[in-house]
Design an enzyme around this catalytic site. Structure first.
Site, PDB file in Angstrom:
ATOM      1  CG  ASP A  39      -1.800   1.171   1.350  1.00 34.55           C
ATOM      2  OD1 ASP A  39      -2.432   1.516   0.337  1.00 34.55           O
ATOM      3  OD2 ASP A  39      -1.871   1.769   2.436  1.00 34.55           O
ATOM      4  CG  ASP A  57      -1.770   7.410   0.208  1.00 30.57           C
ATOM      5  OD1 ASP A  57      -0.743   7.967  -0.226  1.00 30.57           O
ATOM      6  OD2 ASP A  57      -2.818   7.308  -0.451  1.00 30.57           O
ATOM      7  CG  ASP A 113      -2.119   2.594   6.494  1.00 27.99           C
ATOM      8  OD1 ASP A 113      -2.864   3.447   7.013  1.00 27.99           O
ATOM      9  OD2 ASP A 113      -2.159   2.331   5.279  1.00 27.99           O
TER      10      ASP A 113
END
Length: 222
Positions: free
Chosen positions: A7, A9, A182
């Site tokens: 991922d 961001d 995250d």
């Protein structure tokens, strides 16, 4: 094939690139600062809560660039990379990506942020394979604000990775996959991974990762 999926961001970057692009264009005078900031923050809160309407968000997030046109948007993005993104690419994040590349893994960024914002960021990380929200384009080749195909968001990340595998003549059984994220929004793809890594995880993902014994990686302090 060994796959290392990331991922973007708050995983490889300590910021949200889509949200910060909106802030940047507002600073350029492209948006009403009060109205845009409120809507931008509202959409981000929905993302964190898992209730984001990705189609509405992409229309909103691309509006300023669409109205300014391709040339002005490209110039602004060059500045955005220099002023916002590159200063926030950490040595730790780069080293993690490089470690997988040096091990011979196929490295890919899989993000719910659109291709216009993220392709130059992937290139800055030295990652050539990018799955991002693909944008529909008009006859001139400029973006319309609509999404083309399946958005790489939540379950859509699983769909898009499966499509990529099929293009390579592969299936899930042919790969050993690590995935770094995250966010609980990425739970569908984390559950498909052989090696899920909760990276700078939000509170919900941290709790789940602890319960399931997944690796938790603190890549940087936000």
């Amino acid at each position: 094939m060994k796959l290392a999926l990331f991922d973007l961001d708050h995983t490889l970057l300590p910021i949200d690139s889509d949200h910060s692009w909106g802030v940047f264009t507002t600073e350029l005078g492209w948006n009403d600062p009060v109205v845009f900031a409120q809507r931008n923050d509202d959409f981000y809160a929905h993302y964190q809560a898992g209730t984001l309407d990705i189609h509405d968000y992409v229309r909103f997030a691309t509006q300023a660039a669409r109205e300014r046109g391709a040339a002005a948007a490209a110039r602004a993005h060059d500045r955005y990379m220099d002023e916002v993104i590159r200063p926030r690419i950490t040595t730790e994040a780069l080293a993690l990506v490089r470690s997988h590349q040096q091990a011979g893994d196929t490295v890919m960024i899989v993000t719910a942020t659109n291709e216009f914002v993220t392709r130059p960021i992937a290139q800055a990380f030295g990652v050539h394979e990018l799955i991002a929200v693909e944008l529909e384009r008009d006859a001139s080749g400029w973006i319309t604000g609509e999404i083309q195909g399946t958005p790489s968001f939540r379950e859509g990340k699983v769909t898009r990775v499966a499509q990529w595998l099929a293009q390579q003549g592969l299936s899930w059984d042919d790969v050993e996959m690590s995935f770094y994220s995250d966010s609980m929004n990425d739970l569908p793809l984390l559950e498909k991974a052989h090696h899920p890594v909760a990276t700078n995880p939000d509170a919900r993902l941290r709790q789940l990762a602890t319960e399931r014994g997944w690796r938790i990686l603190e890549l940087f302090q936000e």
